[in-house]
Design a protein around this motif. Structure first.
Motif, mmCIF file in Angstrom:
data_model
loop_
_atom_site.group_PDB
_atom_site.id
_atom_site.type_symbol
_atom_site.label_atom_id
_atom_site.label_comp_id
_atom_site.label_asym_id
_atom_site.label_seq_id
_atom_site.Cartn_x
_atom_site.Cartn_y
_atom_site.Cartn_z
ATOM 1 N N LEU A 193 0.935 -1.571 -0.138
ATOM 2 C CA LEU A 193 -0.131 -0.107 0.083
ATOM 3 C C LEU A 193 0.655 1.298 0.004
ATOM 4 C CD1 LEU A 193 -2.747 -1.112 2.549
ATOM 5 C CD2 LEU A 193 -3.022 -0.596 0.088
ATOM 6 N N LEU A 194 1.928 1.229 0.765
ATOM 7 C CA LEU A 194 2.998 2.362 0.614
ATOM 8 C C LEU A 194 3.395 2.502 -0.834
ATOM 9 C CD1 LEU A 194 4.710 4.617 1.791
ATOM 10 C CD2 LEU A 194 6.547 2.693 2.542
ATOM 11 N N GLY A 195 3.771 1.599 -1.588
ATOM 12 C CA GLY A 195 4.231 1.898 -2.922
ATOM 13 C C GLY A 195 2.932 2.113 -3.738
ATOM 14 N N ILE A 196 1.800 1.679 -3.675
ATOM 15 C CA ILE A 196 0.751 2.255 -4.445
ATOM 16 C C ILE A 196 0.530 3.634 -4.241
ATOM 17 C CG2 ILE A 196 -1.737 2.012 -4.787
ATOM 18 C CD1 ILE A 196 -1.397 -0.927 -3.990
ATOM 19 N N PHE A 197 0.613 4.145 -3.073
ATOM 20 C CA PHE A 197 0.346 5.501 -2.750
ATOM 21 C C PHE A 197 1.405 6.434 -3.050
ATOM 22 C CE2 PHE A 197 -3.562 3.698 -0.455
ATOM 23 C CZ PHE A 197 -4.350 4.883 -0.891
ATOM 24 N N THR A 208 1.176 12.855 -1.866
ATOM 25 C CA THR A 208 0.856 13.895 -0.786
ATOM 26 C C THR A 208 0.273 13.079 0.471
ATOM 27 O OG1 THR A 208 -1.277 14.242 -1.528
ATOM 28 C CG2 THR A 208 0.509 15.693 -2.821
ATOM 29 N N LEU A 209 -0.342 11.886 0.434
ATOM 30 C CA LEU A 209 -0.735 11.216 1.485
ATOM 31 C C LEU A 209 0.255 10.730 2.313
ATOM 32 C CD1 LEU A 209 -3.800 9.747 0.123
ATOM 33 C CD2 LEU A 209 -3.990 11.806 1.541
ATOM 34 N N VAL A 210 1.595 10.361 1.597
ATOM 35 C CA VAL A 210 2.826 9.725 2.431
ATOM 36 C C VAL A 210 3.558 10.934 3.040
ATOM 37 C CG1 VAL A 210 4.463 8.121 2.095
ATOM 38 C CG2 VAL A 210 2.544 8.069 0.467
ATOM 39 N N THR A 211 3.188 11.011 4.437
ATOM 40 C CA THR A 211 3.993 11.964 5.224
ATOM 41 C C THR A 211 5.230 11.051 5.625
ATOM 42 O OG1 THR A 211 2.909 11.380 7.357
ATOM 43 C CG2 THR A 211 1.785 13.222 5.781
ATOM 44 N N LYS A 226 4.168 8.637 8.252
ATOM 45 C CA LYS A 226 3.539 7.273 7.735
ATOM 46 C C LYS A 226 4.735 6.573 7.108
ATOM 47 C CE LYS A 226 -0.930 9.635 7.360
ATOM 48 N NZ LYS A 226 -2.184 10.001 6.732
ATOM 49 N N LEU A 227 5.556 7.189 6.240
ATOM 50 C CA LEU A 227 6.656 6.413 5.737
ATOM 51 C C LEU A 227 7.408 5.687 6.763
ATOM 52 C CD1 LEU A 227 8.333 5.570 3.191
ATOM 53 C CD2 LEU A 227 9.663 7.934 3.501
#
Length: 370
Positions: free
Chosen positions: A86-90, A96-99, A102-103
């Motif tokens: 899900l990290l890779g997809i976003f 912009t959603l991957v702060t 969150k990373l």
């Protein structure tokens, strides 16, 4: 063979958890109509109820069983897979959603507590052999007294006073695990003796009456406190005060719901058993912090439609999330998990058997010294 009645409870519990997330993570207006706010609050009740049921189920089956290496590996690998995927997809679809936070959490999903339930659940699984030793060395009377003491210390006292000196999620999981085992003993004929044993209290009230009564009490409390806050500025407690997992109404509702399903003589259903296997995957997909930030704001449009629409759409969206998440997880199991574990068995079979035997022997009775 899997018990389809208990497997169906896994599915119901996950739907309740999704409804909770719809409620608590939605982009709701700060000062909307009271009836709509109460409807949103009512949907939140099932979340911790579902969590309690999951842990009760674990204790019900594992307190007399053995910890398996494959079970630990499946949870760990599944958590890593969904966090990384899900990290890779976003990162591609909406970076912009991957702060930065969150990373970091996505790269270490278990150690960072990205999924608090998985972190606690793995700790529970690792501790389960020791909990099993404790359980086996207690008489039925001792189990009843332990259930009563735990109820007073980490459920009744915090509910009445908000004071919870020894309670945290992991301690609560340990307690629920032992209660799950105690419920299985009662199914086989054991009888709780201590007056404050929560399983005895629920047994006397009746599982169905307890569950329904607790739900109505919590909903009425939400409505009353919500109205008092709006009309009179009442603020010592929030409307959602009673929904947390160790609060007495939520705890008793979980025991009641569990006993309803445990007593149901449901025929074996391959479909139910198959879908129940995906419950953890549904959780890992929809409650991923990045997915959460993307998903729930898209559903804020339902709020102006009123309380009936909020409740109906909350249930409908929970069912839709479960259905879609199950399809995704079934594909993961078929395309990744099963081939991976077949390869592990071929390549590392003897080593895995030794590790599994070592885990299985933890907590087993040893030879007495001569």
């Amino acid at each position: 063979m899997r018990s389809s009645n208990i497997e169906l409870l896994r599915i119901v519990s996950m739907v309740l958890i999704v409804m909770f997330h719809f409620s608590v993570h939605g982009s709701w207006p700060a000062e909307g109509p009271l009836a709509s706010d109460i409807a949103v609050e009512c949907l939140s009740f099932g979340g911790k109820l579902g969590v309690n049921c999951f842990v009760l189920i674990t204790g019900y089956f594992m307190v007399s069983g053995r910890l398996r290496l494959a079970s630990l590996l499946r949870v760990v690998l599944e958590t890593w897979f969904y966090s990384f995927a899900l990290l890779g997809i976003f990162l591609i679809a909406d970076p912009t959603l991957v702060t930065e936070e969150k990373l970091r959490r996505a790269l270490t999903p278990i150690a960072s507590g990205e999924y608090w339930f998985v972190t606690c659940y793995l700790a529970l699984m690792v501790a389960s052999p020791s909990l099993n030793v404790l359980y086996r060395h207690l008489s039925p009377a001792g189990r009843s007294r332990l259930a009563a003491a735990g109820f007073v210390a980490i459920s009744l006292l915090p509910t009445l006073t908000t004071f919870n000196p020894i309670g945290n999620d992991l301690v609560w999981f340990f307690y629920l695990y032992l209660i799950g085992g105690w419920l299985r003993e009662q199914r086989d004929g054991a009888r709780p003796q201590c007056v404050l044993d929560p399983t005895r209290i629920v047994g006397r009230w009746g599982a169905g009456r307890t569950f329904l009564g607790c739900v109505l009490v919590v909903w009425a409390f939400m409505a009353l406190v919500g109205w008092a806050g709006r009309a009179h500025g009442f603020g010592p407690v929030q409307p959602d005060y009673l929904i947390w997992q160790y609060m007495v109404p939520t705890f008793f509702a979980a025991i009641g719901l569990f006993r309803i399903f445990a007593a149901w003589e449901m025929p074996c259903s391959p479909w139910v058993n198959m879908l129940a296997k995906t419950a953890l995957g549904v959780y890992l997909i929809h409650d991923n912090p990045i997915v959460r930030a993307w998903l729930w704001p898209h559903l804020a449009w339902v709020y102006p439609l009123g309380p009936a629409a909020i409740i109906a759409f909350g249930l409908g969206s929970a069912l839709a999330v479960f259905a879609l998440g199950s399809l995704i997880d079934l594909a993961r199991i078929a395309l990744l998990e099963r081939p991976l574990f077949r390869w592990l068995e071929r390549s590392w079979g003897p080593q895995m058997q030794k590790a599994g035997a070592w885990l299985a022997d933890i907590g087993q009775p040893g030879a007495r010294p001569s």
